[in-house]
Write a protein that holds these residues in place. Structure first.
Motif, PDB file in Angstrom:
ATOM      1  N   CYS A  28      -8.444 -16.463  98.837  1.00  0.00           N
ATOM      2  CA  CYS A  28      -8.088 -17.624  98.005  1.00  0.00           C
ATOM      3  C   CYS A  28      -6.595 -17.841  97.818  1.00  0.00           C
ATOM      4  O   CYS A  28      -6.166 -18.944  97.508  1.00  0.00           O
ATOM      5  N   CYS A  75      -3.461 -14.726  94.487  1.00  0.00           N
ATOM      6  CA  CYS A  75      -2.665 -13.524  94.250  1.00  0.00           C
ATOM      7  C   CYS A  75      -1.419 -13.480  95.119  1.00  0.00           C
ATOM      8  O   CYS A  75      -0.765 -12.447  95.203  1.00  0.00           O
ATOM      9  N   CYS A  85      -3.726  -8.776  96.697  1.00  0.00           N
ATOM     10  CA  CYS A  85      -4.971  -8.032  96.500  1.00  0.00           C
ATOM     11  C   CYS A  85      -5.296  -7.177  97.713  1.00  0.00           C
ATOM     12  O   CYS A  85      -6.170  -6.321  97.662  1.00  0.00           O
ATOM     13  N   CYS A 116     -10.319 -13.766  94.122  1.00  0.00           N
ATOM     14  CA  CYS A 116     -11.427 -13.274  94.950  1.00  0.00           C
ATOM     15  C   CYS A 116     -11.308 -11.784  95.254  1.00  0.00           C
ATOM     16  O   CYS A 116     -12.309 -11.124  95.478  1.00  0.00           O
TER      17      CYS A 116
HETATM   18  S1  FES Z   1      -7.305 -12.685  95.008  1.00  0.00           S
HETATM   19 FE1  FES Z   1      -7.996 -14.095  96.457  1.00  0.00          FE
HETATM   20  S2  FES Z   1      -6.680 -13.682  98.111  1.00  0.00           S
HETATM   21 FE2  FES Z   1      -6.178 -12.152  96.712  1.00  0.00          FE
END
Ligand code: FES
Ligand code: FES
Lengths: 716, 151
Positions: free
Chosen positions: B44, B47, B59, B39
């Motif tokens: 989510c 990562c 992220c 995301c």
């Molecule tokens: S890519 Fe979803 S929380 Fe970092």
């Protein structure tokens, strides 16, 4: 020779790609590095309906560093190859815009910063037209289906009680955790190789050939490890792949086109929302007299797979019940919203939601101590019964088995001890046709191949993809047992259209049952031939429709599916009467899967499907604004977390199907069907109010509770 | 700037803007593609990595922030000889990885949970994994896998 012992099938062997997935070695599309690849992005419409008046590339920007693709750069047909010819690959200049987020222009650059900057220097001017957003005001119809059994009109008067209700189901996003993406690489002889996250390599293959004017050999589609699909990677990847290939063609170099979550949520297909009306007539003793059902689904702006979704919705609309007089009228309409498409269950969750709640309403109105479970027992399709399409069920009918098993597995109901929380329990009974509808499998004639290699190993060649559901493992199990060799001696070739035959798409709960059976048959044939011949050997097997299956597309009569899988689900919910929040606290589901080829994976599929359905029933909401989705980020489109998820218990029931591999039936979609009506019934059990719609968001639950209170106050 | 940190026990140094997302540095500059992007907005957990033993969404972290610190990604969970950890093994046995895209993040979140809590209950596991979304499994098999490592 005595038959080889079954050693792999039915055992929960380690998943083929399991070690790669737990170590980070598995390569998903965005993990693949390609030397010299540029990044691409899509410029989309900001209006829901109108025409493109002009596209201007700001002359102040240095466009020499960027590749720009418009509809004029499409060498073949500007059409996304699917059922109809209505959806353009890119909206042409002067052409019509039919929905928000419609692709108009493609950009590619060597780095993201240039790409993002370039995007801000594209100006598109539109001529606005009046959009249609509501099903009720839609005038264009994508398709209709009518199913008639007996004669509703002539028996209507003989019913003692007629119950009428209207149900609504909302949009749902598949929300695979890996967003859509593809990498296109130009190759020698005008060929393009596209590596991507996808369910159906040959759908993409056909789309590439059509739009880029390629031969069979010039279009090469390879599935990368795929981070979930649920139907969302059935048809949409064709668009991503064609876009990437158009950019690669113009750039003369590889281009990666990877969506971010926001773009994925805003632009890609969703589950069809709809309205379903039921009128059911019964005798005093509950005997079913007639079912009169009307379904309207919103297809969005382009046809995609809508007619097939509608067809499945209609065929499942009467529920898992035997009724002598049935009339089902279904239509799918066009609106100026992003196109809806394939999503696990494919229309059946929508129509079964209504059918199951209808049982509850009839039971309630009949009164006299008849429970909805009693009614289900009375109505359910049993061996030898006839479905709405006139199909006589001749084997593997698990309705009663799953109902009994679920009731047995349910825990003793414990009422809530928190004053503001009410607990309730609901049940549903559903069936789901495995494989393609009607003559679908016959027309498609999916093919696989198997090779016996000189080193004593065997290789399966199939375009059926692994998207988490276990294709690779299950196919190897089937082959190993049919060959009578250890599992380790069987491998599976990569899903690459230049290597494997077209086994048909990985959809419709058809992979294990239909394609798996071909694997089993090919393996058996190889085994036989090896008694006389020496490897290398190759056997190709294509699906041949058994003579006993008859389907008339024109009248919608006959054997709609080769067989059905069955499920009974019991859900317990807590409803917070102050906030309206619904929490599913416990969920039991009994599933007749024919044969559990890999019990752990079968359970995993069922549990995942059930939670997806619980999400649809409770929190997954998309609100529309001006034809676009307001919930277009993960912060606003919520799916269940480990904390929201109930404990899910699965009871697998083996009720073999004679033409399934080792008796197995397809169960990929079935778990999406049952939980939503069970949850809504449980909310009623807890609070006394009916919602008749999903999702049952706190807002709607509170409104219903307040409405009930006001009615009570007015009556006293 | 040059950023130096320890990645899966090995010292690394990367030349990049300090504001670059740790996720991009790991995946792009260091080739550790086991860490996924679901995301890019902290929603989510695909990562997830561990920074000094804490689960973070890579992220949302600038690479400059990990200067001098210890970063663990999924690639660092198996033994040096490639032997899978007990948790990794349990994920395979219990069917906790389906499509596998959430698996690296789940494993790291579960790894921390198991280190911190001696005998976690199912509720503890749910709590510990609440930041990591999975769309395939319904979480049941993941929770079973984690609990199987507690005895
Ligand atoms: S890519 Fe979803 S929380 Fe970092
Ligand atoms: S296994 Fe697919 S998202 Fe978790």
């Amino acid at each position: 020779m005595c038959p080889a012992p079954v050693t792999a099938v039915g055992r929960s062997v380690p998943r083929r790609e399991g070690a790669d997935k737990v170590t980070g070695r598995a390569r998903y599309t965005d993990d693949i590095t390609v030397q010299g690849a540029w990044s691409g992005r899509t410029i989309r419409s900001t209006i829901a309906r109108g025409a493109i008046r002009s596209i201007t590339l700001d002359p102040a920007f240095d466009w020499s560093r960027v590749v720009v693709v418009t509809a004029d750069d499409i060498p073949g047909d500007n059409v996304v190859q699917l059922i109809r010819e209505d959806q353009p690959v890119l909206a042409p200049r002067g052409g019509e815009i039919k929905h928000k987020e419609e692709p108009i222009l493609l950009l590619a650059a060597s780095d993201r910063a240039t790409l993002e900057e370039a995007a801000t220097h594209v100006r598109i001017e539109y001529e606005l037209a009046n959009p249609v957003f509501e099903i009720g005001s839609a005038t264009e119809v994508f398709s209709t289906v009518e199913i008639t059994k007996g004669d509703v009109a002539s028996v209507e008067r003989t019913a003692d009680l007629v119950v009428e209700r209207e149900f609504r189901v909302g949009l749902q996003e598949q929300l695979y955790i890996e967003p859509q993406g593809a990498i296109a690489l130009p190759e020698a002889d005008g060929a393009f190789r596209v590596v991507g996250s996808l369910q159906c390599p040959y759908y993409v293959h056909r789309a590439l050939k059509r739009a880029l004017k390629l031969t069979d050999q010039q279009a090469i589609v390879v599935q990368a490890e795929t981070g979930g699909g649920f139907g969302g990677k059935e048809e949409y990847p064709s668009i991503v792949a064609v876009h990437a290939a158009l950019l690669a063609r113009k750039a003369g170099r590889p281009v990666r086109l990877i969506y971010d979550r926001h773009e994925d949520l805003a632009a890609t297909t969703k589950r069809h929302p709809g309205v379903i009306r039921h009128r059911t007539g019964v005798k005093k003793d509950g005997t079913l007299v007639f079912q009169d059902i009307e379904i309207v689904l919103d297809g969005g702006a382009y046809c995609t797979l809508t007619p097939v979704v509608l067809s499945r919705a209609a065929i499942h609309a009467a529920g898992a019940y035997s009724c002598p007089n049935v009339r089902i009228r279904a239509r799918a309409v066009a609106t100026n919203t992003p196109p809806n498409g394939a999503f696990r269950g494919f229309g059946a969750p929508q129509s079964l939601f209504a059918a199951e709640l209808m049982v509850e309403h009839v039971a309630e109105q009949l009164g006299g101590g008849v429970s909805s479970v009693d009614l289900r027992r009375k109505w359910m399709l049993r061996l030898g019964d006839t479905t709405a399409t006139g199909q006589v069920l001749t084997e593997s009918v698990g309705s009663e088995l799953v109902l009994d098993a679920a009731l047995k597995a349910a825990t003793t109901f414990q009422p809530s001890n928190i004053p503001t929380v009410r607990r309730g329990r609901g049940l549903s009974l559903v069936f789901h046709g495995s494989g393609f509808t009607g003559s679908g499998e016959k027309k498609l004639s999916g093919t696989i191949a198997m090779e016996a290699l000189a080193d004593g190993t065997f290789r399966i060649l199939t375009a059926s993809t692994e998207i988490g559901q276990g294709t690779k493992t299950i196919f190897c199990q089937l082959a190993a047992d049919a060959l009578g060799v250890p599992l380790e001696r069987v491998t599976i070739a990569p899903q690459d259209t230049s290597l494997v035959p077209d086994s048909g798409p990985t959809v419709a709960s058809r992979t294990a049952m239909i394609v798996g059976r071909l694997v089993q048959e090919a393996a058996a044939e190889i085994k036989q031939r090896l008694q006389r011949e020496r490897p290398p050997l190759r056997v190709d097997k294509s699906y041949i429709q058994p003579d006993s299956i008859h389907w008339d597309e024109a009248t919608y009569r006959g054997d709609a599916y080769p067989v059905y899988a069955w499920a009974c689900t019991i859900a317990d919910v807590d409803v917070d009467t102050t906030t309206g929040e619904v929490r599913v606290t416990d969920l039991v589901t009994a599933v007749d899967c024919g044969k559990a080829l890999h019990p752990v994976m079968a359970e995993g599929q069922i549990e995942g499907g059930c939670l997806q359905a619980v999400g649809w029933a409770t929190i997954e909401e998309i609100k529309m604004k001006d034809g676009g989705y307001q919930n277009d980020r993960l912060a606003t489109y919520l799916i269940p977390t480990a904390l929201d998820a109930p404990r899910i218990r699965t009871v697998l029931i083996e009720n073999p199907y004679s033409r399934g591999p080792f008796g197995a039936k397809g169960i990929g979609e079935l778990p999406m069907d049952g939980p939503a009506p069970a949850v809504i019934a449980a909310i009623h059990d807890a609070t006394g109010v009916w919602l008749d719609e999903v999702p049952a968001t706190p807002e709607k639950v509170l409104a219903a509770l307040n409405g009930a209170q006001r009615r009570e106050a007015a009556q006293s | 700037m040059t950023v130096r940190f320890t990645l899966n026990g090995v010292p690394v140094s990367v030349e990049c803007a300090g504001s670059r997302r740790l996720l991009d540095t790991l995946r792009g500059d260091l080739g550790k593609t086991g860490t996924k992007e679901g995301c890019g907005e902290g929603e989510c957990g695909a990562c997830s990595v561990l920074i000094d033993g804490e689960v973070v969404d890579s992220c949302l972290v600038a690479v400059g922030q990990v200067e001098g610190r210890n970063v663990l990604t999924v690639e660092g969970l198996a033994g040096p000889d490639g032997t899978l950890s007990r948790l990794q093994q349990a994920f395979i046995e219990h069917g906790a990885a389906q499509c596998g895209i959430c698996t690296p993040g789940m494993l790291l979140a579960a790894h921390v949970l198991l280190q911190r809590t001696i005998r976690p209950s199912a509720a503890d596991v749910r709590e510990g994994l609440a930041g990591n979304l999975c769309r395939c499994t319904g979480y049941t098999k993941i929770i079973e896998a984690v609990l199987s490592c507690t005895t």
